[in-house]
Design an enzyme around this catalytic site. Structure first.
Site, mmCIF file in Angstrom:
data_model
loop_
_atom_site.group_PDB
_atom_site.id
_atom_site.type_symbol
_atom_site.label_atom_id
_atom_site.label_comp_id
_atom_site.label_asym_id
_atom_site.label_seq_id
_atom_site.Cartn_x
_atom_site.Cartn_y
_atom_site.Cartn_z
ATOM 1 N N HIS A 1 -7.012 0.280 5.947
ATOM 2 C CA HIS A 1 -7.172 -0.123 7.354
ATOM 3 C C HIS A 1 -6.724 0.971 8.320
ATOM 4 C CE1 HIS A 1 -7.463 -4.740 6.475
ATOM 5 N NE2 HIS A 1 -8.357 -3.999 5.828
ATOM 6 N N TYR B 1 -10.523 -0.708 12.432
ATOM 7 C CA TYR B 1 -9.092 -0.962 12.643
ATOM 8 C C TYR B 1 -8.448 0.114 13.524
ATOM 9 C CZ TYR B 1 -9.339 -4.629 9.150
ATOM 10 O OH TYR B 1 -9.661 -5.779 8.478
ATOM 11 N N CYS C 1 -10.676 -2.575 -0.862
ATOM 12 C CA CYS C 1 -11.026 -3.004 0.489
ATOM 13 C C CYS C 1 -12.542 -2.862 0.634
ATOM 14 C CB CYS C 1 -10.308 -2.149 1.526
ATOM 15 S SG CYS C 1 -10.639 -2.610 3.249
ATOM 16 N N ASN D 1 -4.326 -8.665 1.549
ATOM 17 C CA ASN D 1 -3.769 -7.823 2.614
ATOM 18 C C ASN D 1 -2.281 -8.084 2.819
ATOM 19 O OD1 ASN D 1 -6.030 -6.316 3.529
ATOM 20 N ND2 ASN D 1 -6.872 -8.156 4.467
ATOM 21 N N ARG E 1 -1.476 -17.046 9.663
ATOM 22 C CA ARG E 1 -2.244 -15.974 10.284
ATOM 23 C C ARG E 1 -2.325 -16.173 11.797
ATOM 24 N NH1 ARG E 1 -8.589 -14.267 9.039
ATOM 25 N NH2 ARG E 1 -8.745 -12.737 10.713
#
Length: 421
Positions: A194, A244, A164, A144, A90
């Site tokens: 998102h 987002y 989500c 995700n 990440r």
């Protein structure tokens, strides 16, 4: 009833356990299996999970295993919350795109594509194991990028629904502002995972009074501050975008910010060290306050509601989920995965009708869906050219020079996770 959580060693898991314990009448669990390859984390999380159940008087049994096949055997539902490559991967997703002046984020843009390429093959392998163990089992995907992963599962014929926590977070926030129970708040929530907007906040159901104009008038400053967007954006659009959307509406500002501070992955990694140390304390028998800063607020309540509806028809009849479009948004293919209100029961999720969308939203949804089409092709079949095309199609990239450079960076940083390299 048996549930399995793949990625059960996540520091998120006590949030999920807390929800299972509090809401056991909605979702009675006889056995809960936490599955994770990281045995050291699994021991800490599993120990805390058992203490939370014991404190709440939950009669269910909690077991742990690093063996996926053993963990999902005879499970009625499997929750996926894994992170392939961990926080280290990440961190890369959130940093190398910045070199090209593109946003670095784990679910959208180049970083989101990298995560999809690492994740989809692993999730599909797990799903096949679930199908062999119990073809009737439901898969609830919290992994995700949820939209792409859920579409991969559905296209492979799995009984899957994506989840989500953005919508339930908004529902709880609006309910607090309106001083009503969360169940009284119906969101006109629409878009992709998102990439969503709240176009209405209705009391009592889809036909109730729309409270959104009053919420924007009375609480617009606070809502805008939470989203880190100018108040003018909310006023002019008349909607509340998910946070987002800031990556799209304020892209360059976000890039400047990200270049001047540690990545979110670095912050989370440090937080996880503290959380795991807490989880190892045998006196701890509830989720610690620090976990609220980790993310995933209300995830447990959404997961319980969805699992209860899918397994026994006992959850809310209408929930915000990720599932096939099937004509709901007429400008998308039927097999696109959208995030909207849907009727959920033991047969699955069926989206409710959505009023016609303004081109401002429909255009961006269509663009990002096209990117997700290409991203899934790259995740399933590999190849540099497929990666390049997905990057070039993304509205946060869109330039040949950037797509070329980002393709090379993505492959270089993810070689160990890409079978085709």
């Amino acid at each position: 009833m048996k549930l399995a959580v793949v990625g059960g060693g996540s520091t998120y898991t006590p949030e999920l356990i807390d929800g299972f314990a509090r809401l056991r009448d909605t979702l009675p669990i006889g056995e809960l299996v936490l599955v994770d390859p990281a045995a050291d984390r699994l021991d800490l999380v599993g120990g805390l999970a058992r203490r939370i159940f014991a404190k709440r008087g939950h009669p269910g049994r909690i077991t742990t295993t690093s063996d996926v096949d053993a963990g999902v055997a005879d499970a009625d539902a499997v929750l996926l919350q894994l992170r392939v490559g961990g926080q280290a991967a990440r961190n890369q997703d959130e940093t190398w795109p910045l070199e090209c002046g593109c946003v670095g984020q784990e679910t959208t843009g180049a970083g989101g594509l990298a995560k999809a390429l690492r994740t989809v093959p692993v999730v599909l392998d797990i799903a096949e194991r679930v199908r062999r163990a119990n073809p009737d089992a439901w898969i609830i995907d919290f992994t995700n990028p949820v939209g792409i992963v859920t579409r991969a599962l559905l296209q492979a014929g799995h009984r899957a629904v994506g989840l989500c926590n953005v919508a339930i977070g908004f529902q709880r926030r609006f309910a607090k502002l309106l001083d009503v129970a969360p169940a009284e708040v119906y969101l006109e929530h629409v878009g992709l995972n998102h990439l969503t907007w709240e176009r209405g906040v209705r009391l009592g159901g889809p036909d109730g009074a729309d409270m959104l104009p009053g919420l924007l008038a009375g609480h617009g400053d606070a809502l805008a501050a939470d989203l880190r967007l100018p108040r003018e954006v909310l006023d002019r659009l008349g909607v509340v975008p998910s946070y987002y959307l800031r990556y799209f509406y304020a892209h360059d500002e976000v890039v400047r910010e990200l270049r001047t501070k540690p990545s979110r992955a670095a912050e989370v990694a440090e937080m996880e060290k503290q959380l795991l140390a807490m989880y190892g304390d045998p006196a701890l028998d509830e989720k610690p306050e620090l976990l609220s800063r980790r993310g995933g607020a209300f995830y447990s309540e959404a997961a319980v509601d969805l699992a209860a509806s899918l397994l026994r028809g006992g959850g809310s009849p209408v929930q915000v989920v990720n599932t096939y479009n099937n004509g709901t948004l007429p400008f998308l293919a039927d097999d696109a995965v959208i995030e909207v209100q849907a009727r959920v029961d033991t047969s699955g999720a069926v989206p409710l009708a959505v009023p016609a969308l303004d081109p401002l939203y429909a255009g961006l949804i269509a663009n990002v869906t096209a990117y997700e089409d290409l991203a899934l092709e790259a995740a399933l079949h590999g190849g540099r050219d497929r990666v390049f095309k997905a990057l070039l199609s993304h509205p946060l990239i869109g330039q040949f020079e950037y797509a070329e450079a980002l393709t090379d960076q993505l492959i270089a940083h993810n070689r160990e996770h890409l079978a085709w390299v």
